[in-house]
Design an enzyme around this catalytic site. Structure first.
Site, PDB file in Angstrom:
ATOM      1  N   TYR A 137      33.938  39.117  33.613  1.00  0.00           N
ATOM      2  CA  TYR A 137      34.340  38.591  35.288  1.00  0.00           C
ATOM      3  C   TYR A 137      33.253  39.560  36.054  1.00  0.00           C
ATOM      4  O   TYR A 137      33.123  39.733  36.588  1.00  0.00           O
ATOM      5  CB  TYR A 137      35.293  38.300  35.739  1.00  0.00           C
ATOM      6  CG  TYR A 137      36.173  36.919  34.977  1.00  0.00           C
ATOM      7  CD1 TYR A 137      34.962  35.636  35.775  1.00  0.00           C
ATOM      8  CD2 TYR A 137      36.771  37.347  34.431  1.00  0.00           C
ATOM      9  CE1 TYR A 137      35.821  34.588  35.607  1.00  0.00           C
ATOM     10  CE2 TYR A 137      37.441  36.252  33.495  1.00  0.00           C
ATOM     11  CZ  TYR A 137      36.505  34.330  34.351  1.00  0.00           C
ATOM     12  OH  TYR A 137      37.163  34.048  34.007  1.00  0.00           O
ATOM     13  N   PHE A 423      48.862  33.674  39.764  1.00  0.00           N
ATOM     14  CA  PHE A 423      48.076  32.248  40.196  1.00  0.00           C
ATOM     15  C   PHE A 423      47.735  31.159  38.938  1.00  0.00           C
ATOM     16  O   PHE A 423      46.202  30.687  39.267  1.00  0.00           O
ATOM     17  CB  PHE A 423      47.841  32.324  41.299  1.00  0.00           C
ATOM     18  CG  PHE A 423      46.895  33.504  41.527  1.00  0.00           C
ATOM     19  CD1 PHE A 423      45.338  32.890  41.002  1.00  0.00           C
ATOM     20  CD2 PHE A 423      46.981  34.223  41.484  1.00  0.00           C
ATOM     21  CE1 PHE A 423      44.222  33.905  41.222  1.00  0.00           C
ATOM     22  CE2 PHE A 423      45.859  35.629  41.551  1.00  0.00           C
ATOM     23  CZ  PHE A 423      44.897  35.677  41.002  1.00  0.00           C
TER      24      PHE A 423
END
Length: 431
Positions: A137, A423
């Site tokens: 990322y 999450f």
């Protein structure tokens, strides 16, 4: 979708320009099945139902090939604590996957770029994620802004020093029945530590889910609740796994899922309870803040085997809004030159003036004091990674030496940023 073949792509030609589509709400099951398949996982119906209830289909993206989903990305609506105890609208990026048949063909790049454009148009200044593979990322502007401490404690080899837990009472309670009180305490803790997320309704049930690949009948989730003067002041959720040696002696382990406390004596009381659990000799805590007070309470930190891992990646989606949304430890007035390959609206020079009362960020043509890229800014944003250490790694250009010291002091947080609330479906704790 382009008709460019995989063979041509392998010879070095540009990858196909994949069409990214919003997910119709009726296709959630297909979307989620693709995510599980990409991560080689399955799960009980209870977990799938919870994720379905938490999903925001309008924030789910897919890439299709011949009608089949070959790439996915989603984001959740959160508010995240940033330095100064402010809560900032933040997109929690999750469920990013590419099917094995379509890797290294530009699917992920198409998804991430489309998602970034969408988040900017929706007015969310920050995006965060946890990475299943660390190298991915950075090229999309995400920087490691928070780390986590993993502890593997030989509980029979350590003891706790004060604070003494006078006035603290502990009770074992069913996790479901204690949930509301525990969640109220968690909510009070959020503003005090950068990186913590406000949990909207429904998210409080995620820590209670059975972990993937574990026999819940053998290791049920337990909850110990601490009270002071009758009011909840802390809790720990954990499992206990019991094993026996050939000599028929117990060699159990306590595995801590989460632990919160409102004050030091409560924190000490909870840890004493966990370390002194009968039939165990080991306490495993895979996710604690790197400045965890426990490191200063134990008699011998070497028997805690502390390991630091990357955790929360931050992407500054809208630089002027994000920089003005947090407070700074010391007053300063600096010009930052930002390079952002994926978000052209962030590129250029920004005058950032701020202090403990807040900040203002505006465009400028003045000469820069510091130069950095989007991933570096993301790494420094929560105050846990200093600009000085990033400069030492060649990631910050200091055009005035004193500017680097000034910015480092201003950006620093008094407590380490930390993400206790997962999450990301693929990174739930396997406890």
């Amino acid at each position: 979708m382009s008709t460019t073949s995989t063979e041509l792509t392998a010879r070095g030609l540009p990858p196909p320009a994949w069409e990214v589509q919003a997910l119709p709400s009726t296709q959630w099951q297909e979307f989620y099945a693709a995510v599980l398949d990409a991560f080689h996982e399955n799960e009980p119906e209870e977990a799938t139902a919870l994720w379905h209830s938490l999903a925001e289909p309008q924030r789910c993206l897919v890439v299709r090939d011949a009608g089949a989903i070959v790439g996915t990305a989603a984001s959740f609506s959160f508010r995240m604590a940033v330095p100064g105890r402010h809560l900032v609208e933040t997109a929690g990026v999750s469920m990013v996957s590419v099917q094995p048949t379509h890797r290294r063909r530009g699917v992920l790049s198409s998804l991430m770029r489309h998602q970034l454009d969408s988040l900017q148009s929706q007015g969310e200044p920050l995006a965060v994620l946890t990475a299943s593979e660390a190298p991915i990322y950075g090229r999309f502007g995400y920087g490691v802004a928070a780390r986590q401490l993993s502890l593997d404690i030989q509980s029979h080899r350590v003891s706790l020093t004060p604070p003494v837990a006078d006035g603290v009472t502990l009770t074992i309670e069913a996790p479901d029945k204690a949930l509301a009180a525990c969640e109220e305490l968690y909510a009070r803790q959020v503003p005090h530590r950068p990186g913590m997320l406000v949990r909207a309704a429904g998210w409080e049930r995620l820590p209670l889910l059975d972990s993937p690949g574990r026999d819940s009948a053998a290791y049920p989730l337990k909850c110990v609740v601490a009270r002071v003067d009758g009011e909840i002041a802390g809790y720990a959720r954990y499992t206990v796994a019991i094993d026996w040696s050939p000599q028929n002696t117990a060699q159990g382990s306590v595995r801590v899922r989460d632990i919160e406390a409102a004050e030091p004596r409560v924190y000490a009381a909870l840890w004493r309870f966990l370390l002194e659990t009968d039939l165990t000799s080991r306490v495993i805590a895979p996710n604690r803040p790197v400045d965890d007070a426990l490191l200063h309470m134990v008699s011998d930190v070497r028997h805690c085997a502390p390991t630091v891992l990357d955790s929360l990646y931050v992407r500054v989606v809208d630089a002027p809004v994000a920089l003005a949304a947090r407070s700074y430890a010391t007053p300063f007035d600096l010009v930052l030159e930002l390079e952002d390959a994926q978000a052209p609206w962030n590129r250029g020079r920004w005058r950032l003036t701020g202090g403990q009362a807040g900040a203002v960020c505006t465009r400028t043509d003045a000469m820069p004091d510091l130069s950095l890229d989007a991933a570096t800014l993301g790494a420094a944003y929560l105050g846990g990674t200093t600009l000085t250490e990033l400069a030492a790694a060649g990631r910050v250009g200091a055009h005035r030496p004193e500017a680097l010291a000034t910015a480092t002091a201003a950006f620093t947080s008094p407590v380490a940023p930390w993400l206790p609330h997962s999450f990301c479906r693929s990174l739930l704790p396997r406890l």
